[in-house]
Design a protein around this motif. Structure first.
Motif, PDB file in Angstrom:
ATOM      1  N   SER A 135       0.831  -1.199   0.000  1.00 55.09           N
ATOM      2  CA  SER A 135       0.000   0.000   0.000  1.00 55.09           C
ATOM      3  C   SER A 135       0.870   1.255   0.000  1.00 55.09           C
ATOM      4  O   SER A 135       2.027   1.228   0.435  1.00 55.09           O
ATOM      5  N   PRO A 136       0.327   2.384  -0.475  1.00 59.62           N
ATOM      6  CA  PRO A 136       1.059   3.654  -0.366  1.00 59.62           C
ATOM      7  C   PRO A 136       1.417   3.986   1.077  1.00 59.62           C
ATOM      8  O   PRO A 136       2.475   4.566   1.341  1.00 59.62           O
ATOM      9  N   ALA A 137       0.543   3.608   2.015  1.00 59.96           N
ATOM     10  CA  ALA A 137       0.816   3.869   3.422  1.00 59.96           C
ATOM     11  C   ALA A 137       2.046   3.103   3.896  1.00 59.96           C
ATOM     12  O   ALA A 137       2.864   3.631   4.663  1.00 59.96           O
ATOM     13  N   LEU A 138       2.197   1.848   3.459  1.00 57.06           N
ATOM     14  CA  LEU A 138       3.370   1.052   3.839  1.00 57.06           C
ATOM     15  C   LEU A 138       4.640   1.653   3.256  1.00 57.06           C
ATOM     16  O   LEU A 138       5.650   1.814   3.956  1.00 57.06           O
ATOM     17  N   MET A 139       4.603   1.992   1.977  1.00 54.70           N
ATOM     18  CA  MET A 139       5.798   2.557   1.342  1.00 54.70           C
ATOM     19  C   MET A 139       6.156   3.912   1.949  1.00 54.70           C
ATOM     20  O   MET A 139       7.327   4.189   2.235  1.00 54.70           O
ATOM     21  N   GLY A 140       5.149   4.756   2.157  1.00 52.76           N
ATOM     22  CA  GLY A 140       5.416   6.062   2.745  1.00 52.76           C
ATOM     23  C   GLY A 140       5.911   5.972   4.171  1.00 52.76           C
ATOM     24  O   GLY A 140       6.801   6.729   4.586  1.00 52.76           O
ATOM     25  N   SER A 141       5.355   5.029   4.948  1.00 56.68           N
ATOM     26  CA  SER A 141       5.761   4.895   6.345  1.00 56.68           C
ATOM     27  C   SER A 141       7.227   4.470   6.470  1.00 56.68           C
ATOM     28  O   SER A 141       7.867   4.743   7.487  1.00 56.68           O
ATOM     29  N   SER A 142       7.769   3.810   5.434  1.00 55.80           N
ATOM     30  CA  SER A 142       9.183   3.430   5.462  1.00 55.80           C
ATOM     31  C   SER A 142      10.065   4.677   5.537  1.00 55.80           C
ATOM     32  O   SER A 142      11.088   4.688   6.228  1.00 55.80           O
ATOM     33  N   PHE A 143       9.658   5.743   4.855  1.00 53.99           N
ATOM     34  CA  PHE A 143      10.442   6.981   4.894  1.00 53.99           C
ATOM     35  C   PHE A 143      10.188   7.757   6.189  1.00 53.99           C
ATOM     36  O   PHE A 143      11.076   8.481   6.658  1.00 53.99           O
ATOM     37  N   ILE A 144       9.000   7.590   6.758  1.00 46.68           N
ATOM     38  CA  ILE A 144       8.765   8.170   8.085  1.00 46.68           C
ATOM     39  C   ILE A 144       9.673   7.490   9.104  1.00 46.68           C
ATOM     40  O   ILE A 144      10.228   8.145  10.002  1.00 46.68           O
ATOM     41  N   VAL A 145       9.858   6.191   8.973  1.00 46.29           N
ATOM     42  CA  VAL A 145      10.763   5.457   9.857  1.00 46.29           C
ATOM     43  C   VAL A 145      12.193   5.962   9.685  1.00 46.29           C
ATOM     44  O   VAL A 145      12.936   6.122  10.676  1.00 46.29           O
ATOM     45  N   LEU A 146      12.595   6.212   8.446  1.00 43.49           N
ATOM     46  CA  LEU A 146      13.939   6.755   8.207  1.00 43.49           C
ATOM     47  C   LEU A 146      14.085   8.143   8.830  1.00 43.49           C
ATOM     48  O   LEU A 146      15.139   8.465   9.401  1.00 43.49           O
ATOM     49  N   ALA A 147      13.043   8.959   8.735  1.00 47.52           N
ATOM     50  CA  ALA A 147      13.073  10.280   9.367  1.00 47.52           C
ATOM     51  C   ALA A 147      13.159  10.151  10.884  1.00 47.52           C
ATOM     52  O   ALA A 147      13.881  10.905  11.546  1.00 47.52           O
ATOM     53  N   LEU A 148      12.426   9.187  11.422  1.00 49.03           N
ATOM     54  CA  LEU A 148      12.473   8.942  12.861  1.00 49.03           C
ATOM     55  C   LEU A 148      13.886   8.564  13.298  1.00 49.03           C
ATOM     56  O   LEU A 148      14.358   8.974  14.365  1.00 49.03           O
ATOM     57  N   GLY A 149      14.562   7.788  12.444  1.00 47.30           N
ATOM     58  CA  GLY A 149      15.939   7.413  12.760  1.00 47.30           C
ATOM     59  C   GLY A 149      16.853   8.619  12.852  1.00 47.30           C
ATOM     60  O   GLY A 149      17.738   8.673  13.723  1.00 47.30           O
ATOM     61  N   GLN A 150      16.645   9.610  11.973  1.00 46.24           N
ATOM     62  CA  GLN A 150      17.457  10.819  12.042  1.00 46.24           C
ATOM     63  C   GLN A 150      17.164  11.622  13.309  1.00 46.24           C
ATOM     64  O   GLN A 150      18.070  12.223  13.900  1.00 46.24           O
ATOM     65  N   LEU A 151      15.918  11.634  13.736  1.00 50.28           N
ATOM     66  CA  LEU A 151      15.576  12.315  14.993  1.00 50.28           C
ATOM     67  C   LEU A 151      16.177  11.578  16.189  1.00 50.28           C
ATOM     68  O   LEU A 151      16.620  12.203  17.156  1.00 50.28           O
ATOM     69  N   PHE A 152      16.205  10.256  16.108  1.00 49.63           N
ATOM     70  CA  PHE A 152      16.850   9.477  17.157  1.00 49.63           C
ATOM     71  C   PHE A 152      18.324   9.855  17.266  1.00 49.63           C
ATOM     72  O   PHE A 152      18.874   9.956  18.373  1.00 49.63           O
ATOM     73  N   SER A 153      18.973  10.037  16.125  1.00 51.12           N
ATOM     74  CA  SER A 153      20.396  10.379  16.152  1.00 51.12           C
ATOM     75  C   SER A 153      20.633  11.707  16.858  1.00 51.12           C
ATOM     76  O   SER A 153      21.659  11.901  17.517  1.00 51.12           O
TER      77      SER A 153
END
Length: 468
Positions: A135-153
């Motif tokens: 789904s578009p939601a699954l694909m888009g959420s993958s980049f939200i996860v990547l953004a979350l990783g940058q905030l974690f850093s």
């Protein structure tokens, strides 16, 4: 079982893959999940783009431009294959599982380095069968996860001018280009960047510019092909104005996510009250709490109410549930909670699915195939209604894929230019069969009588003359 995943050994990921294969097998071949209405839309979209058509110009739908590009490539390689959507989604799910677990280990989110978060997130993906389709939601959420990783850093590094500031914005913008409701994470990126990660004003501006870049590039592309107005209207404006598809009731959504939310609340209180945490871990707790709030708010912008729209909340649920399971290693209570989680989540998802299928409620979400749909086999057709079963062995003619968006365009009596364009679309592609469930085409014929000379009405359908 949890003791197996407490060991910091990458080979535990093989067990994660085994769980995914087992659960997918149960859903696909045992429960026998039918094709979903959104899946049919995505396959028709990919097929039409493979024929050289442009999204929003030649295809009336609100799917994100980057998601549409993926569906185009999938159709070029695999054709109209639901299995391909499941397999490709499994790779995306596996990436998210591995990456989230990597984040928690790298940034010391828990006292122990463990693969429990990977196990927890894998189980959560099977709370509903539609979470593991492409789904578009699954694909888009993958980049939200990547953004979350940058905030974690940023909770650890706190480097002025870090690349993380730029990447947070870029990943967030890409996510919105896959699935527009994920645009609600723009305020999340700003709030968390200021409150948790300590972004300066300059960093906030950089992040905002970076966020806008993917959307601007998409807009420029459609401006270049003379489709900017269609892109802006169909992708951003119109889907928020029409009546949404209530594929799943609010009660059922609450039922599916009740257990994960309950365990997450317990995990939050463990981290907030019971367990002493480092400063960085406290920031990560705050980050995931804010993330949860904005993840739920993304549902407000969707025009299809379905479990997969909540997929973006899984990383936060994973964090809080893992916090509960990692802190308490022994005791009968934690064993009971673990058993409830491991058995309860899949059991609820499978039971709910079987009940939906057996009760006939799945018809509001899935595509049903009956003998009546055979009339369109091998034809170029148009369906002006909600019954997508006619597309089982047929292809779409004319741009009108999303019925509720298309209905407003076809019935617009005030815009003469639009009426001419609608007539030209029917004249150019000439659907062999038009399924007119709601009388939309009949009303169009009142405005454009010349079209009636080309079609013969049989029941609620119209057949192109001089065809079988």
């Amino acid at each position: 079982m949890l003791s197996f995943f407490r060991i910091n050994d990458p080979f535990r990921l093989i067990a994660i893959l085994g769980i995914m294969l087992l659960m997918s097998t149960i859903y696909i071949w045992v429960v026998d999940i039918p094709i979903l209405q959104p899946e049919m839309i995505w396959m028709l979209l990919g097929e039409r783009m493979a024929d050289g058509k442009h999204m929003y110009i030649d295809i009336i739908d609100d799917t994100g431009p980057l998601s549409a590009g993926v569906f185009w490539v999938v159709h070029l390689i695999f054709g109209k294959s639901t299995l391909a959507y499941k397999v490709l989604a499994a790779f995306v799910v596996l990436f998210q599982v591995i990456y989230v677990n990597y984040l928690f280990i790298r940034y010391k989110s828990f006292e122990d380095n463990t693969y429990i978060p990977a196990f927890v997130m894998t189980v959560l993906f099977y709370v509903s069968f539609d979470l593991v389709t492409l789904s578009p939601a699954l694909m888009g959420s993958s980049f939200i996860v990547l953004a979350l990783g940058q905030l974690f850093s940023q909770t650890v590094l706190q480097k002025e001018g870090s690349d993380a500031v730029l990447l947070v914005g870029i990943f967030g913008g890409i996510a919105a280009c896959f699935h527009f409701p994920l645009a609600t994470f723009l305020p999340f990126l700003l709030v968390s960047g200021i409150v948790v990660s300590g972004f300066s004003f300059q960093q906030i501006i950089v992040s905002l510019i970076a966020y806008a870049m993917p959307l601007v590039f998409c807009a420029l592309y459609y401006f270049w092909i003379d489709g900017f107005e269609a892109f802006f209207y169909e992708f951003i404006i119109a889907p928020r104005l029409i009546e949404s598809y209530a594929h799943v009731s609010l009660r059922d959504l609450a039922l599916l996510f009740a257990l994960p939310l309950f365990l997450s609340v317990m995990g939050f209180f463990v981290g907030f009250i019971v367990k002493s945490q480092t400063v960085n871990q406290q920031k990560q707790l705050q980050l995931n709490l804010i993330f949860s709030i904005f993840a739920v708010s993304a549902v407000l912008l969707t025009n299809r109410r379905a479990p997969y729209q909540l997929i973006v909340i899984l990383p936060a649920l994973t964090y809080f549930i893992s916090l509960l399971l990692v802190v308490y290693k022994k005791g009968i209570a934690i064993k009971i909670l673990t058993a409830i989680f491991v058995i309860g989540i899949p059991a609820i998802g499978i039971t709910w699915t079987l009940l939906q299928i057996n009760s006939g409620k799945m018809e509001t979400y899935a595509v049903t195939f009956d003998q009546k749909h055979e009339v369109t086999r091998g034809k170029q057709i148009l369906v002006l209604g909600e019954d997508l079963g006619y597309f089982q062995n047929a292809s779409l003619a004319t741009p009108y894929l999303h019925f509720r968006l298309s209905k407003n365009i076809i019935l617009d009596r005030e815009d003469l230019e639009n009426t001419v364009e609608v007539y030209q679309n029917f004249l150019k592609e000439r659907p062999e069969i038009i399924i007119d469930e709601e009388g939309v085409f009949a009303r169009l014929l009142e405005r454009i009588p010349i079209l009636s000379q080309q079609y013969e009405k049989r029941g609620t359908s119209y057949f192109l003359k001089n065809t079988n």
